[in-house]
Design an enzyme around this catalytic site. Sequence first.
Site, PDB file in Angstrom:
ATOM      1  N   ARG A   1       2.413  -7.238   9.514  1.00  0.00           N
ATOM      2  CA  ARG A   1       1.535  -5.451  10.198  1.00  0.00           C
ATOM      3  C   ARG A   1       1.828  -5.753  11.623  1.00  0.00           C
ATOM      4  O   ARG A   1       1.917  -4.461  11.969  1.00  0.00           O
ATOM      5  CB  ARG A   1      -0.065  -5.911   9.451  1.00  0.00           C
ATOM      6  CG  ARG A   1      -0.548  -5.641   8.654  1.00  0.00           C
ATOM      7  CD  ARG A   1      -1.633  -6.995   8.530  1.00  0.00           C
ATOM      8  NE  ARG A   1      -2.467  -6.295   6.852  1.00  0.00           N
ATOM      9  CZ  ARG A   1      -3.033  -6.293   6.554  1.00  0.00           C
ATOM     10  NH1 ARG A   1      -4.242  -7.421   7.393  1.00  0.00           N
ATOM     11  NH2 ARG A   1      -3.787  -5.631   5.372  1.00  0.00           N
TER      12      ARG A   1
ATOM     13  N   LYS B   1       1.008  -1.851  -0.321  1.00  0.00           N
ATOM     14  CA  LYS B   1       0.004  -0.165  -0.019  1.00  0.00           C
ATOM     15  C   LYS B   1       0.557   1.213  -0.104  1.00  0.00           C
ATOM     16  O   LYS B   1       2.294   1.575   0.501  1.00  0.00           O
ATOM     17  CB  LYS B   1      -1.075   0.130   0.658  1.00  0.00           C
ATOM     18  CG  LYS B   1      -1.883  -1.391   1.354  1.00  0.00           C
ATOM     19  CD  LYS B   1      -3.013  -1.390   2.124  1.00  0.00           C
ATOM     20  CE  LYS B   1      -3.859  -2.380   2.134  1.00  0.00           C
ATOM     21  NZ  LYS B   1      -4.423  -2.419   3.307  1.00  0.00           N
TER      22      LYS B   1
ATOM     23  N   ARG C   1      -1.749 -14.308   3.985  1.00  0.00           N
ATOM     24  CA  ARG C   1      -2.375 -13.979   5.632  1.00  0.00           C
ATOM     25  C   ARG C   1      -1.515 -14.233   6.758  1.00  0.00           C
ATOM     26  O   ARG C   1      -2.249 -12.915   7.484  1.00  0.00           O
ATOM     27  CB  ARG C   1      -3.248 -14.577   5.069  1.00  0.00           C
ATOM     28  CG  ARG C   1      -4.851 -14.395   3.971  1.00  0.00           C
ATOM     29  CD  ARG C   1      -5.181 -13.252   3.835  1.00  0.00           C
ATOM     30  NE  ARG C   1      -6.036 -12.980   4.749  1.00  0.00           N
ATOM     31  CZ  ARG C   1      -7.178 -11.300   4.845  1.00  0.00           C
ATOM     32  NH1 ARG C   1      -6.990 -11.177   3.865  1.00  0.00           N
ATOM     33  NH2 ARG C   1      -8.062 -11.578   5.702  1.00  0.00           N
TER      34      ARG C   1
ATOM     35  N   TYR D   1     -12.505  -2.482  -3.499  1.00  0.00           N
ATOM     36  CA  TYR D   1     -12.954  -3.019  -2.187  1.00  0.00           C
ATOM     37  C   TYR D   1     -14.180  -2.814  -1.810  1.00  0.00           C
ATOM     38  O   TYR D   1     -15.340  -2.186  -0.838  1.00  0.00           O
ATOM     39  CB  TYR D   1     -11.732  -1.672  -0.940  1.00  0.00           C
ATOM     40  CG  TYR D   1     -11.038  -1.860  -0.793  1.00  0.00           C
ATOM     41  CD1 TYR D   1     -10.596  -2.979   0.134  1.00  0.00           C
ATOM     42  CD2 TYR D   1     -10.039  -1.059  -0.676  1.00  0.00           C
ATOM     43  CE1 TYR D   1      -9.011  -3.286  -0.111  1.00  0.00           C
ATOM     44  CE2 TYR D   1      -8.766  -1.235  -0.572  1.00  0.00           C
ATOM     45  CZ  TYR D   1      -8.370  -2.564   0.564  1.00  0.00           C
ATOM     46  OH  TYR D   1      -6.736  -2.917   0.795  1.00  0.00           O
TER      47      TYR D   1
ATOM     48  N   THR E   1      -5.602  -7.718  10.598  1.00  0.00           N
ATOM     49  CA  THR E   1      -5.816  -6.522   9.669  1.00  0.00           C
ATOM     50  C   THR E   1      -5.686  -5.015  10.601  1.00  0.00           C
ATOM     51  O   THR E   1      -4.475  -4.231  10.363  1.00  0.00           O
ATOM     52  CB  THR E   1      -7.560  -5.512   9.663  1.00  0.00           C
ATOM     53  OG1 THR E   1      -8.120  -6.787   8.862  1.00  0.00           O
ATOM     54  CG2 THR E   1      -7.226  -4.615   8.326  1.00  0.00           C
TER      55      THR E   1
ATOM     56  N   ASN F   1      -1.899   0.044   6.975  1.00  0.00           N
ATOM     57  CA  ASN F   1      -1.052  -1.349   7.670  1.00  0.00           C
ATOM     58  C   ASN F   1      -0.545  -2.278   6.304  1.00  0.00           C
ATOM     59  O   ASN F   1      -0.297  -3.498   6.131  1.00  0.00           O
ATOM     60  CB  ASN F   1      -2.631  -2.066   8.196  1.00  0.00           C
ATOM     61  CG  ASN F   1      -3.453  -2.334   6.890  1.00  0.00           C
ATOM     62  OD1 ASN F   1      -3.151  -1.718   5.488  1.00  0.00           O
ATOM     63  ND2 ASN F   1      -4.654  -3.701   7.189  1.00  0.00           N
TER      64      ASN F   1
ATOM     65  N   PHE G   1     -15.310   4.800   6.598  1.00  0.00           N
ATOM     66  CA  PHE G   1     -14.237   5.189   6.759  1.00  0.00           C
ATOM     67  C   PHE G   1     -13.860   4.316   5.155  1.00  0.00           C
ATOM     68  O   PHE G   1     -12.654   4.891   4.514  1.00  0.00           O
ATOM     69  CB  PHE G   1     -13.324   4.173   7.826  1.00  0.00           C
ATOM     70  CG  PHE G   1     -13.542   2.341   7.497  1.00  0.00           C
ATOM     71  CD1 PHE G   1     -12.914   1.490   5.976  1.00  0.00           C
ATOM     72  CD2 PHE G   1     -14.084   1.632   8.355  1.00  0.00           C
ATOM     73  CE1 PHE G   1     -12.330   0.761   5.895  1.00  0.00           C
ATOM     74  CE2 PHE G   1     -14.373   0.553   8.051  1.00  0.00           C
ATOM     75  CZ  PHE G   1     -13.871  -0.367   7.272  1.00  0.00           C
TER      76      PHE G   1
ATOM     77  N   GLU H   1      -8.902 -11.288  -8.100  1.00  0.00           N
ATOM     78  CA  GLU H   1      -7.609 -10.075  -7.846  1.00  0.00           C
ATOM     79  C   GLU H   1      -6.896  -9.663  -8.489  1.00  0.00           C
ATOM     80  O   GLU H   1      -6.505  -8.981  -8.975  1.00  0.00           O
ATOM     81  CB  GLU H   1      -7.158 -10.154  -6.595  1.00  0.00           C
ATOM     82  CG  GLU H   1      -8.261  -9.544  -5.237  1.00  0.00           C
ATOM     83  CD  GLU H   1      -8.495  -9.550  -4.027  1.00  0.00           C
ATOM     84  OE1 GLU H   1      -9.392  -9.199  -3.054  1.00  0.00           O
ATOM     85  OE2 GLU H   1      -7.455  -9.990  -3.381  1.00  0.00           O
TER      86      GLU H   1
ATOM     87  N   HIS I   1      -2.177  -5.696   1.101  1.00  0.00           N
ATOM     88  CA  HIS I   1      -2.733  -6.728   1.198  1.00  0.00           C
ATOM     89  C   HIS I   1      -2.524  -7.380   0.780  1.00  0.00           C
ATOM     90  O   HIS I   1      -1.892  -8.123  -0.063  1.00  0.00           O
ATOM     91  CB  HIS I   1      -3.440  -5.388   0.132  1.00  0.00           C
ATOM     92  CG  HIS I   1      -4.722  -7.054  -0.310  1.00  0.00           C
ATOM     93  ND1 HIS I   1      -6.090  -6.817  -0.027  1.00  0.00           N
ATOM     94  CD2 HIS I   1      -5.177  -7.943  -1.976  1.00  0.00           C
ATOM     95  CE1 HIS I   1      -6.952  -7.559  -0.268  1.00  0.00           C
ATOM     96  NE2 HIS I   1      -6.825  -8.269  -1.117  1.00  0.00           N
TER      97      HIS I   1
END
Length: 154
Positions: free
Chosen positions: A103, A10, A86, A50, A92, A113, A58, A127, A116
Site C-alpha cells: 500500500r 482489489k 498484513r 465487510y 489501511t 488501497n 463510506f 474468508e 486485502h
Amino acid sequence: MIEQTLVLLKPDALQRSLIGRIIQRIEQKGLKIVGLKMLSLSKEICKEHYSHLLSKPFYPSLEKFMTSGPIIAMVVEGPAAVEIMRQLCGPTDGKKAPAGTIRGDFSISTQFNVIHASDSLQTAKIEIKRFFKPEEIFEWKKTLEDFTFSTEEA
Ligand code: IDP
Ligand code: MG
C-alpha cells in the site's frame, strides 16, 4: 506454524495493471500461492466480507468500488502467513503506509488501497471459505525436478 490467509487484489490493482508486481512481492517474500482466481464480487458477498463496516458512512462507496470490476482472490500459505501478509500490505491508508509496503508503494488512498489480507487466523479461515471450495486449494511442494522441456518432448 504453517498458516493460510486470504488475499484479494482489489479492482484498482487490476485497472492499474499491478497484478504481476503485487504477486511478485508475495512470492519473493517466500509465501506460496495455493489458490488463485478472478471473479466479480457481488454486493451480497461484499456486505458479508465487510460486515464490520456496514454502518460506516463510506460503506456505499466501498461497495461501489469493490463491485466495479473483477478482483483476484488468492489463498496464500506459509509460516505466520496471516501476519506476514498484513506486514507486506501495510496500514489501511496508503498515505500513511510506509514505503516498501504494497500500500505504501502503490496507493495514496484509504479506500483505493489495492489489496486485502485477512486480519487474523480465525478471520482467514472464514474468508478462505467465502471465496474458495476445498478442491480449489492445492497442496504442492517445491521440488528439485528439472522441468526444462527437451526438444524431443516439444
Ligand atoms: P484493512 O483493509 O486494512 O483491514 P479495514 O478497516 O478492515 O482495513 O477496512 C476495509 C477496507 O475498507 C479498507 O481496506 C479500505 O478499502 C476501506 N476503508 C477503510 N476505512 C475507510 C475510510 O475511512 N474511507 C474509505 N474507505 C475505507
Ligand atoms: Mg480489515
